[in-house]
Scaffold this motif. Structure first.
Motif, PDB file in Angstrom:
ATOM      1  N   LYS A 187       2.513   1.661 -19.445  1.00  0.00           N
ATOM      2  CA  LYS A 187       3.690   0.931 -19.919  1.00  0.00           C
ATOM      3  C   LYS A 187       3.860  -0.396 -19.200  1.00  0.00           C
ATOM      4  CE  LYS A 187       8.674   1.366 -20.561  1.00  0.00           C
ATOM      5  NZ  LYS A 187       9.842   2.251 -20.485  1.00  0.00           N
ATOM      6  N   HIS A 188       3.528  -0.429 -17.904  1.00  0.00           N
ATOM      7  CA  HIS A 188       3.812  -1.615 -17.095  1.00  0.00           C
ATOM      8  C   HIS A 188       2.575  -2.376 -16.630  1.00  0.00           C
ATOM      9  CE1 HIS A 188       8.130  -1.060 -16.939  1.00  0.00           C
ATOM     10  NE2 HIS A 188       7.907   0.238 -16.800  1.00  0.00           N
ATOM     11  N   GLY A 189       1.390  -1.955 -17.052  1.00  0.00           N
ATOM     12  CA  GLY A 189       0.176  -2.656 -16.670  1.00  0.00           C
ATOM     13  C   GLY A 189      -0.187  -2.470 -15.206  1.00  0.00           C
ATOM     14  N   ALA A 219       1.269   2.831  -9.895  1.00  0.00           N
ATOM     15  CA  ALA A 219       2.325   3.575 -10.583  1.00  0.00           C
ATOM     16  C   ALA A 219       2.862   4.688  -9.699  1.00  0.00           C
ATOM     17  CB  ALA A 219       1.789   4.151 -11.897  1.00  0.00           C
ATOM     18  N   GLU A 220       1.971   5.407  -9.029  1.00  0.00           N
ATOM     19  CA  GLU A 220       2.401   6.483  -8.144  1.00  0.00           C
ATOM     20  C   GLU A 220       3.261   5.936  -7.005  1.00  0.00           C
ATOM     21  OE1 GLU A 220      -1.382   8.136  -7.114  1.00  0.00           O
ATOM     22  OE2 GLU A 220      -1.398   9.484  -8.849  1.00  0.00           O
ATOM     23  N   ILE A 221       2.882   4.788  -6.465  1.00  0.00           N
ATOM     24  CA  ILE A 221       3.650   4.187  -5.375  1.00  0.00           C
ATOM     25  C   ILE A 221       5.061   3.827  -5.840  1.00  0.00           C
ATOM     26  CG2 ILE A 221       3.837   2.113  -3.933  1.00  0.00           C
ATOM     27  CD1 ILE A 221       0.709   2.229  -3.764  1.00  0.00           C
ATOM     28  N   VAL A 222       5.170   3.194  -6.996  1.00  0.00           N
ATOM     29  CA  VAL A 222       6.490   2.800  -7.516  1.00  0.00           C
ATOM     30  C   VAL A 222       7.340   4.024  -7.802  1.00  0.00           C
ATOM     31  CG1 VAL A 222       7.706   1.640  -9.406  1.00  0.00           C
ATOM     32  CG2 VAL A 222       5.648   0.598  -8.434  1.00  0.00           C
ATOM     33  N   ILE A 223       6.752   5.047  -8.391  1.00  0.00           N
ATOM     34  CA  ILE A 223       7.502   6.267  -8.706  1.00  0.00           C
ATOM     35  C   ILE A 223       7.994   6.927  -7.421  1.00  0.00           C
ATOM     36  CG2 ILE A 223       7.320   8.607  -9.641  1.00  0.00           C
ATOM     37  CD1 ILE A 223       5.356   7.375 -11.757  1.00  0.00           C
ATOM     38  N   HIS A 224       7.131   7.047  -6.442  1.00  0.00           N
ATOM     39  CA  HIS A 224       7.525   7.683  -5.179  1.00  0.00           C
ATOM     40  C   HIS A 224       8.583   6.863  -4.456  1.00  0.00           C
ATOM     41  CE1 HIS A 224       4.743  11.106  -4.678  1.00  0.00           C
ATOM     42  NE2 HIS A 224       4.052  10.436  -5.579  1.00  0.00           N
ATOM     43  N   ALA A 225       8.473   5.550  -4.501  1.00  0.00           N
ATOM     44  CA  ALA A 225       9.418   4.687  -3.790  1.00  0.00           C
ATOM     45  C   ALA A 225      10.800   4.671  -4.432  1.00  0.00           C
ATOM     46  CB  ALA A 225       8.875   3.266  -3.712  1.00  0.00           C
ATOM     47  N   ASN A 226      10.859   4.919  -5.733  1.00  0.00           N
ATOM     48  CA  ASN A 226      12.126   4.789  -6.455  1.00  0.00           C
ATOM     49  C   ASN A 226      12.704   6.098  -6.940  1.00  0.00           C
ATOM     50  OD1 ASN A 226      12.653   1.760  -6.753  1.00  0.00           O
ATOM     51  ND2 ASN A 226      10.460   2.006  -7.112  1.00  0.00           N
ATOM     52  N   ALA A 263       9.118  -1.921 -11.483  1.00  0.00           N
ATOM     53  CA  ALA A 263       7.738  -2.254 -11.847  1.00  0.00           C
ATOM     54  C   ALA A 263       7.477  -3.760 -11.885  1.00  0.00           C
ATOM     55  CB  ALA A 263       7.360  -1.600 -13.170  1.00  0.00           C
ATOM     56  N   PRO A 264       8.295  -4.562 -12.578  1.00  0.00           N
ATOM     57  CA  PRO A 264       8.020  -6.004 -12.590  1.00  0.00           C
ATOM     58  C   PRO A 264       8.166  -6.645 -11.210  1.00  0.00           C
ATOM     59  CG  PRO A 264       9.789  -5.468 -14.141  1.00  0.00           C
ATOM     60  CD  PRO A 264       9.394  -4.207 -13.463  1.00  0.00           C
ATOM     61  N   ILE A 265       9.060  -6.128 -10.402  1.00  0.00           N
ATOM     62  CA  ILE A 265       9.230  -6.641  -9.042  1.00  0.00           C
ATOM     63  C   ILE A 265       7.988  -6.321  -8.215  1.00  0.00           C
ATOM     64  CG2 ILE A 265      10.607  -6.424  -6.927  1.00  0.00           C
ATOM     65  CD1 ILE A 265      13.006  -5.775  -8.876  1.00  0.00           C
ATOM     66  N   PHE A 266       7.475  -5.120  -8.365  1.00  0.00           N
ATOM     67  CA  PHE A 266       6.256  -4.726  -7.670  1.00  0.00           C
ATOM     68  C   PHE A 266       5.092  -5.611  -8.097  1.00  0.00           C
ATOM     69  CE2 PHE A 266       2.339  -2.285  -7.320  1.00  0.00           C
ATOM     70  CZ  PHE A 266       2.410  -1.783  -6.034  1.00  0.00           C
ATOM     71  N   ALA A 269       5.391  -8.997  -6.540  1.00  0.00           N
ATOM     72  CA  ALA A 269       5.048  -8.932  -5.120  1.00  0.00           C
ATOM     73  C   ALA A 269       3.533  -8.878  -4.932  1.00  0.00           C
ATOM     74  CB  ALA A 269       5.707  -7.717  -4.474  1.00  0.00           C
ATOM     75  N   MET A 270       2.839  -8.160  -5.791  1.00  0.00           N
ATOM     76  CA  MET A 270       1.384  -8.090  -5.700  1.00  0.00           C
ATOM     77  C   MET A 270       0.754  -9.456  -5.983  1.00  0.00           C
ATOM     78  SD  MET A 270       0.707  -5.057  -4.716  1.00  0.00           S
ATOM     79  CE  MET A 270      -1.036  -5.010  -4.973  1.00  0.00           C
ATOM     80  N   LYS A 271       1.304 -10.197  -6.945  1.00  0.00           N
ATOM     81  CA  LYS A 271       0.804 -11.540  -7.257  1.00  0.00           C
ATOM     82  C   LYS A 271       1.014 -12.479  -6.068  1.00  0.00           C
ATOM     83  CE  LYS A 271       1.486 -11.365 -12.234  1.00  0.00           C
ATOM     84  NZ  LYS A 271       2.266 -11.868 -13.363  1.00  0.00           N
TER      85      LYS A 271
END
Length: 66
Positions: free
Chosen positions: A20-22, A28-35, A46-49, A52-54
């Motif tokens: 869904k978020h590319g 994805a696992e990191i974002v799910i666990h963090a939130n 997801a877009p914030i992550f 940050a990666m960019k």
């Protein structure tokens, strides 16, 4: 390994969330666990992550010698 407990049964499937978020599956696992299990919070994060990666990649490019 995804967390378990109250609310986690409604959490995103990491593959679905990644598509869904590319994101990669690991991202994805990191974002799910963090939130937590909130799909709404994960969708907001997801877009914030990704941004940050960019920025991290950009900073690494600027610091590389050459």
């Amino acid at each position: 390994m995804l967390k378990t407990g109250p609310g986690w049964e409604h959490a995103y499937d990491p593959v679905e969330f990644a598509q869904k978020h590319g994101l990669t599956l690991r991202q994805a696992e990191i974002v799910i666990h963090a939130n937590g299990p909130s799909k709404h919070k994960c969708d907001l994060a997801a877009p914030i992550f990704l941004q940050a990666m960019k920025e991290l990649a950009k900073n690494r490019e600027n610091r590389s010698p050459g």
